[in-house]
Design an enzyme around this catalytic site. Structure first.
Site, PDB file in Angstrom:
ATOM      1  N   LYS A 173     -40.956   5.627  48.178  1.00  0.00           N
ATOM      2  CA  LYS A 173     -39.954   4.968  47.334  1.00  0.00           C
ATOM      3  C   LYS A 173     -40.626   4.370  46.088  1.00  0.00           C
ATOM      4  O   LYS A 173     -41.770   3.934  46.139  1.00  0.00           O
ATOM      5  CB  LYS A 173     -39.263   3.855  48.118  1.00  0.00           C
ATOM      6  CG  LYS A 173     -38.533   4.342  49.364  1.00  0.00           C
ATOM      7  CD  LYS A 173     -38.074   3.203  50.244  1.00  0.00           C
ATOM      8  CE  LYS A 173     -39.209   2.390  50.808  1.00  0.00           C
ATOM      9  NZ  LYS A 173     -38.838   1.404  51.811  1.00  0.00           N
ATOM     10  N   THR A 206     -33.357  -7.948  44.995  1.00  0.00           N
ATOM     11  CA  THR A 206     -33.627  -6.669  45.662  1.00  0.00           C
ATOM     12  C   THR A 206     -34.078  -6.883  47.108  1.00  0.00           C
ATOM     13  O   THR A 206     -34.755  -6.029  47.681  1.00  0.00           O
ATOM     14  CB  THR A 206     -34.721  -5.889  44.894  1.00  0.00           C
ATOM     15  OG1 THR A 206     -35.864  -6.744  44.774  1.00  0.00           O
ATOM     16  CG2 THR A 206     -34.248  -5.442  43.523  1.00  0.00           C
ATOM     17  N   GLY A 208     -34.170  -6.538  50.752  1.00  0.00           N
ATOM     18  CA  GLY A 208     -33.580  -5.615  51.722  1.00  0.00           C
ATOM     19  C   GLY A 208     -33.274  -4.229  51.171  1.00  0.00           C
ATOM     20  O   GLY A 208     -32.623  -3.430  51.848  1.00  0.00           O
ATOM     21  N   THR A 209     -33.772  -3.909  49.972  1.00  0.00           N
ATOM     22  CA  THR A 209     -33.482  -2.567  49.422  1.00  0.00           C
ATOM     23  C   THR A 209     -34.058  -1.464  50.321  1.00  0.00           C
ATOM     24  O   THR A 209     -33.411  -0.451  50.550  1.00  0.00           O
ATOM     25  CB  THR A 209     -34.050  -2.401  47.998  1.00  0.00           C
ATOM     26  OG1 THR A 209     -35.396  -2.853  47.986  1.00  0.00           O
ATOM     27  CG2 THR A 209     -33.248  -3.166  46.969  1.00  0.00           C
ATOM     28  N   GLY A 210     -35.281  -1.698  50.802  1.00  0.00           N
ATOM     29  CA  GLY A 210     -35.940  -0.674  51.619  1.00  0.00           C
ATOM     30  C   GLY A 210     -35.191  -0.450  52.926  1.00  0.00           C
ATOM     31  O   GLY A 210     -34.970   0.695  53.348  1.00  0.00           O
ATOM     32  N   CYS A 211     -34.793  -1.552  53.573  1.00  0.00           N
ATOM     33  CA  CYS A 211     -34.055  -1.443  54.848  1.00  0.00           C
ATOM     34  C   CYS A 211     -32.740  -0.703  54.626  1.00  0.00           C
ATOM     35  O   CYS A 211     -32.368   0.190  55.396  1.00  0.00           O
ATOM     36  CB  CYS A 211     -33.723  -2.837  55.398  1.00  0.00           C
ATOM     37  SG  CYS A 211     -35.164  -3.829  55.776  1.00  0.00           S
TER      38      CYS A 211
END
Ligand code: ADP
Ligand SMILES: Cc1ncc(COP(=O)(O)OP(=O)(O)O)c(N)n1
Length: 268
Positions: A173, A206, A208-211
């Site tokens: 990412k 941002t 929690g964007t990855g989760c």
């Protein structure tokens, strides 16, 4: 009704972890189930405390799902230690779960450790060979590969390294690739590279964007989409969630999990 299980930590602030995953599954019309690995006392300012579950408690939760309801896809998030990683890997093998998305969560935005350093070997040895998709951010890909990622070529080299550990698809990412006006996610399937590019949104919200991104990939795999299609849909989902700001808390605020649905309804 398609089903997905998230095996991850709880974020009391509701922006990341189990809460973000279940909200995302629900928004994408997939029935969400969970196995909790740890409770974090957390808000938009950071992580104040971490209380891990025992590996046995994690196994039992997974068995409850495996013995009765089954699942169409699995996501792993915060796993915290080597014992939990080993227990989760054993259960995935036991139930022969195939659509496994591993988000190798290591450090929260505020700097708190969500994975013990000595657990990285277990992650690579036991869990990664079971993964259909792994979704590291740039710092996580650097830790897993030992490659310092500065250029697009470095990203490709890191993706190849992770593929060679037995992961079927690697998504690196681009959220941490600051200084660019786009956010580029790179997908590698062992044959070719594909990029998913969106306009970078200038915001500190941002958390929690990855989760959220990896949960959206999981939900779409549960519905039968290919990895390529699932990543593309997840990229649109997270872009909408970041763009439609909620402005909650004093630090890194959460994203808006219902923004994508709102957008779809408005387009009808
Ligand atoms: N400011 C931003 N603008 C647009 N997309 C972003 C932004 N920050 C992150 N993303 C996207 O959100 C997803 C998660 O990325 P990233 O922030 O790298 O993960 P993590 O939360 O695990 O650190 C990726 O699809 C990435 O491209
Ligand atoms: C309980 C829990 N799990 C995972 C994370 C990390 O979430 P992520 O999506 O990588 O977002 P940031 O922490 O980078 O904002 C977490 N914080 N808590």
């Amino acid at each position: 009704m398609k089903k997905a299980i998230t095996i991850a930590g709880s974020d009391s602030g509701g922006g990341a972890g189990i809460q973000a995953d279940l909200k995302t599954f629900q928004e994408l019309e997939v029935f969400g189930m969970s196995a909790l690995t740890a409770v974090t006392a957390q808000n938009t300012l950071g992580v104040q405390a971490v209380y891990p579950m025992t590996a046995e408690a994690v196994s039992k939760q997974i068995q409850s799902i495996g013995e009765d309801m089954g699942t169409d896809a699995v996501k792993t998030g915060m796993l915290f230690n080597a014992e939990i990683i080993q227990a989760v890997s054993e259960q995935i093998v036991e139930y022969n779960w195939q659509n496994v998305v591993v988000d190798p969560v290591m450090i929260a935005k505020g700097g708190a450790s969500l994975l013990q350093l000595e657990a990285i070997t277990s992650l690579k040895k036991y869990l990664l060979p079971l993964a259909m998709v792994i979704t590291p951010n740039i710092p996580e890909a650097e830790v897993l590969t030992g490659i310092s990622i500065r250029t697009d070529e470095d990203k490709e080299e890191a993706a190849k390294y992770l593929y060679n550990l037995g992961v079927k698809h690697v998504v690196i990412k681009g959220g941490h690739d600051e200084g660019r006006d786009v956010s580029v996610d790179l997908l590698y399937d062992g044959n070719e590279f594909k990029t998913f590019t969106s306009k970078r949104i200038p915001t500190k919200n941002t958390h929690g964007t990855g989760c959220t991104f990896s949960a959206a990939v999981t939900a779409e795999l549960a519905k039968g989409l290919s990895v390529n299609e699932a990543v593309s849909k997840a990229k649109h989902f997270i872009q909408a969630a970041i763009e439609d700001q909620l402005l909650i808390g004093q630090g890194h605020g959460p994203t808006n999990h219902w923004a994508y649905r709102k957008r779809m309804v408005a387009m009808r």
